[in-house]
Scaffold this active site. Structure first.
Site, PDB file in Angstrom:
ATOM      1  CE  LYS A   1      43.500  51.650  74.077  1.00 30.68           C
ATOM      2  NZ  LYS A   1      44.683  51.185  74.836  1.00 30.68           N
TER       3      LYS A   1
ATOM      4  CD  GLU B   1      45.621  41.237  62.176  1.00 28.63           C
ATOM      5  OE1 GLU B   1      45.229  40.199  62.768  1.00 28.63           O
ATOM      6  OE2 GLU B   1      46.755  41.697  62.283  1.00 28.63           O
TER       7      GLU B   1
ATOM      8  CB  CYS C   1      48.240  38.539  64.482  1.00 29.94           C
ATOM      9  SG  CYS C   1      48.975  39.584  63.242  1.00 29.94           S
TER      10      CYS C   1
ATOM     11  CD  GLU D   1      46.312  34.074  68.875  1.00 35.45           C
ATOM     12  OE1 GLU D   1      45.432  34.674  69.497  1.00 35.45           O
ATOM     13  OE2 GLU D   1      46.902  34.552  67.890  1.00 35.45           O
TER      14      GLU D   1
HETATM   15  P1  NDP Z   1      43.343  43.097  73.682  1.00 35.24           P
HETATM   16  O1  NDP Z   1      42.599  42.778  72.448  1.00 35.24           O
HETATM   17  O2  NDP Z   1      42.545  43.250  74.915  1.00 35.24           O
HETATM   18  O3  NDP Z   1      44.195  44.449  73.476  1.00 35.24           O
HETATM   19  C1  NDP Z   1      44.444  45.102  72.261  1.00 35.24           C
HETATM   20  C2  NDP Z   1      44.140  46.586  72.373  1.00 35.24           C
HETATM   21  O4  NDP Z   1      42.759  46.774  72.690  1.00 35.24           O
HETATM   22  C3  NDP Z   1      44.908  47.301  73.475  1.00 35.24           C
HETATM   23  O5  NDP Z   1      45.207  48.619  73.077  1.00 35.24           O
HETATM   24  C4  NDP Z   1      43.915  47.295  74.611  1.00 35.24           C
HETATM   25  O6  NDP Z   1      44.183  48.255  75.586  1.00 35.24           O
HETATM   26  C5  NDP Z   1      42.639  47.592  73.856  1.00 35.24           C
HETATM   27  N1  NDP Z   1      41.410  47.252  74.555  1.00 35.24           N
HETATM   28  C6  NDP Z   1      41.236  46.453  75.643  1.00 35.24           C
HETATM   29  N2  NDP Z   1      39.916  46.376  75.967  1.00 35.24           N
HETATM   30  C7  NDP Z   1      39.240  47.146  75.066  1.00 35.24           C
HETATM   31  C8  NDP Z   1      37.865  47.462  74.858  1.00 35.24           C
HETATM   32  N3  NDP Z   1      36.915  46.968  75.642  1.00 35.24           N
HETATM   33  N4  NDP Z   1      37.548  48.259  73.828  1.00 35.24           N
HETATM   34  C9  NDP Z   1      38.487  48.743  72.993  1.00 35.24           C
HETATM   35  N5  NDP Z   1      39.812  48.486  73.153  1.00 35.24           N
HETATM   36  C10 NDP Z   1      40.190  47.699  74.172  1.00 35.24           C
HETATM   37  O7  NDP Z   1      44.467  42.009  73.852  1.00 35.24           O
HETATM   38  P2  NDP Z   1      45.231  41.514  75.169  1.00 35.24           P
HETATM   39  O8  NDP Z   1      46.374  42.400  75.416  1.00 35.24           O
HETATM   40  O9  NDP Z   1      44.271  41.307  76.293  1.00 35.24           O
HETATM   41  O10 NDP Z   1      45.759  40.084  74.673  1.00 35.24           O
HETATM   42  C11 NDP Z   1      44.880  38.961  74.724  1.00 35.24           C
HETATM   43  C12 NDP Z   1      45.072  38.060  73.539  1.00 35.24           C
HETATM   44  O11 NDP Z   1      44.851  38.792  72.340  1.00 35.24           O
HETATM   45  C13 NDP Z   1      46.466  37.500  73.358  1.00 35.24           C
HETATM   46  O12 NDP Z   1      46.651  36.376  74.153  1.00 35.24           O
HETATM   47  C14 NDP Z   1      46.456  37.169  71.895  1.00 35.24           C
HETATM   48  O13 NDP Z   1      45.831  35.918  71.720  1.00 35.24           O
HETATM   49  C15 NDP Z   1      45.593  38.249  71.274  1.00 35.24           C
HETATM   50  N6  NDP Z   1      46.363  39.343  70.684  1.00 35.24           N
HETATM   51  C16 NDP Z   1      46.386  39.423  69.328  1.00 35.24           C
HETATM   52  C17 NDP Z   1      47.128  40.394  68.711  1.00 35.24           C
HETATM   53  C18 NDP Z   1      47.173  40.504  67.226  1.00 35.24           C
HETATM   54  O14 NDP Z   1      48.179  40.999  66.695  1.00 35.24           O
HETATM   55  N7  NDP Z   1      46.124  40.115  66.522  1.00 35.24           N
HETATM   56  C19 NDP Z   1      47.934  41.356  69.475  1.00 35.24           C
HETATM   57  C20 NDP Z   1      47.785  41.233  70.905  1.00 35.24           C
HETATM   58  C21 NDP Z   1      47.037  40.241  71.462  1.00 35.24           C
HETATM   59  P3  NDP Z   1      45.167  47.914  76.812  1.00 35.24           P
HETATM   60  O15 NDP Z   1      46.231  46.970  76.332  1.00 35.24           O
HETATM   61  O16 NDP Z   1      45.732  49.231  77.148  1.00 35.24           O
HETATM   62  O17 NDP Z   1      44.317  47.294  77.859  1.00 35.24           O
END
Ligand code: NDP
Length: 470
Positions: free
Chosen positions: A170, A243, A277, A374
């Site tokens: 997904k 991660e 990240c 962050e």
């Molecule tokens: P999320 O962790 O919410 O999103 C990452 C993935 O998880 C997306 O595919 C999202 O779907 C999905 N997701 C959202 N809610 C759920 C859930 N309850 N159960 C399972 N999967 C879920 O990150 P955000 O986009 O909200 O970003 C927020 C913060 O996360 C950023 O500010 C940053 O600090 C961090 N981040 C870290 C990353 C990394 O590489 N480690 C990458 C991105 C963000 P969808 O996007 O479709 O809602």
């Protein structure tokens, strides 16, 4: 370019039956595509397809899996231009970086193809043989974010397949289009049902985490979402690799040659507009070099060409989404109100697009939000220190620990200090350098488990001890 908007389940293209959602270009705020999320029934179909395919895929030979992964890499290469364009349009990064992302996807796929799954012989005598085999887990659920969407999908899927698992993935609903294309290409090579893609947001990610037919979740994203996944995964004791975010510190030792390292600091802090990240997110600099470092970084920031990633000459793109942009604005405003000095950038660019120029913030300390939280965006706080132990203490005073770095001309001394950093990867004279053969993962609230290398591959397996009495 005709964009594929359909999911792929059991080798068939299917349109989602749940709500429609738009994918925006962050540089223009225009709708790139309108997609439909999967219904719960469609997620169930995808999991059933992966379970069915696992029955034979788990017994496919190593040679067959290796060959298929190389064929997938060939297909990515053959479609590189289209994939890069999709990445720029939905993610926002400049074209050269999108091309690098596609190149990374190819390299990681080929590396996974060539990995071998070890058999460990514990005892082999006249009367007994004990060996440990590594068996696939079953159906792996991959949930990916929006920052490096194509490469992270490959990071999840290629080793899962190599180890003999099947996959339901997904992508983030902010950047799903590159993954739809990728899975379409994979399905030209793989048997039906081995890799399936469903669309949707948190509700579908949440349903995957709870799903009894999924045996492992590999997740890259935020710590709060990782915690939710971990809670849901308890229902069938899913294996997890999480991660999550980091707030990586870099420490410049006072002997450093600033002119020589400034570009490296900039590139690793602002990689992908800081939305990486393991980017360098807080920089600790000795009193004696503080002004020089700030000046050198400001000069590099001001030389960037901020704009649409599709335009020739753009070196710096927009923030990917409005939520992230607002977070960056909020943290910078908080820093300003608390006496920090903005040396360059510091405010959203007027007009269309989620542009925020590369920003250096001085006169900041631990305890301010821009240092403690962050930012995940194009802002680097530079913090002053007077002795190295104090810098290490400040670097370690964080709930997360993904990466960290020490910069110095004295490599041995830098290594000693790097080993004191509480993080999964510590670099010397570098940062954010992730490689297919080097295990990568976080400690503390940055998650657990590793990706890459053989250690990463084994996370997609279950050890089985075979105890033979001869
Ligand atoms: P999320 O962790 O919410 O999103 C990452 C993935 O998880 C997306 O595919 C999202 O779907 C999905 N997701 C959202 N809610 C759920 C859930 N309850 N159960 C399972 N999967 C879920 O990150 P955000 O986009 O909200 O970003 C927020 C913060 O996360 C950023 O500010 C940053 O600090 C961090 N981040 C870290 C990353 C990394 O590489 N480690 C990458 C991105 C963000 P969808 O996007 O479709 O809602």
């Amino acid at each position: 370019m005709t964009t594929n908007l359909d999911m792929l389940i059991k080798g068939e293209k299917v349109t989602g039956q749940a709500a429609a959602f738009d994918v925006l270009n962050p540089a223009t705020e225009e709708v790139v595509a309108s997609c439909h999320a999967a219904s719960e029934a469609q997620l169930n179909d995808a999991v059933s397809a992966a379970q069915e395919a696992f029955k034979s895929w788990q017994y496919s030979t190593d040679d067959d899996r290796k060959a298929m992964l190389h064929q997938i890499a060939d297909k990515i290469e053959a479609n590189a231009a289209e994939l890069a364009e999709i990445v720029v349009k939905e993610q926002g990064k400049p074209m050269f970086l999108a091309q690098a992302e596609v190149g990374g996807a190819v390299a990681w796929t080929r590396y996974a193809a060539e990995l071998d799954i070890p058999v460990e012989v514990i005892e082999d005598t006249d009367t007994k043989r004990i060996e440990v085999q590594h068996k696939p887990l079953g159906v792996v659920g991959s949930i990916t974010p929006w920052n490096w969407p194509l490469m992270i999908a490959i990071w999840h899927i290629a080793p899962a397949l190599r180890a003999g698992n099947t996959v339901v993935c997904k992508p983030s609903e902010l950047t799903p289009l590159n993954t739809l294309k990728l899975i379409e290409l994979m399905n030209e090579v793989l048997p039906a049902g081995v890799v399936n893609v469903v669309l949707g947001g948190g509700e579908i990610g949440g349903a995957m985490s709870e799903h009894q037919g999924i045996n492992k979740i590999i997740f890259t994203g935020s710590t709060p979402t990782g915690q939710k996944i971990m809670r849901s995964a308890a229902s069938n004791l899913k294996r997890l690799t999480l991660e999550l975010g980091g707030n990586d510190a870099g420490i410049i030792l006072p002997d450093s040659n600033i002119a020589a390292i400034a570009e490296g600091i900039f590139q690793t802090a602002f990689l992908n507009m800081g939305q990486t990240c393991a980017a360098l997110k807080r920089l600790y600099v000795h009193d004696s070099q503080y002004d020089e470092v700030c000046q050198a970084l400001t000069t590099i920031c001001e030389a960037q060409s901020v704009g649409n990633g599709l335009h020739e000459g753009t070196t710096f793109g927009p923030v990917q989404n409005v939520m992230q942009l607002n977070k960056v604005v909020e943290l910078v405003e908080d820093a300003k109100q608390n006496g920090a000095k903005v040396l360059c950038g510091g405010a959203k660019t007027e007009g269309v697009g989620y542009f925020f120029p590369p920003t250096i913030i001085a006169d900041v300390t631990n305890g301010m939000r821009i240092v403690d939280e962050e930012q995940f965006g194009p802002v680097l706080p530079v913090i002053r220190y007077s002795d190295v132990d104090q810098a290490v203490e400040m670097a370690n005073s964080s709930s997360v620990g993904l990466g960290g770095s020490v910069w110095s001309t004295d490599v041995a001394k830098a290594q000693q200090i790097a080993q004191k950093l509480e993080c999964g990867t510590a670099w010397v004279n570098g940062h954010a350098e992730v490689l297919p053969h080097a295990p990568f993962g976080g400690c503390k609230m940055s998650g657990f488990g590793v990706e890459f290398g053989q250690a990463g591959l084994l996370e997609y397996t279950q050890p089985q001890t075979i105890n033979i009495n001869k």
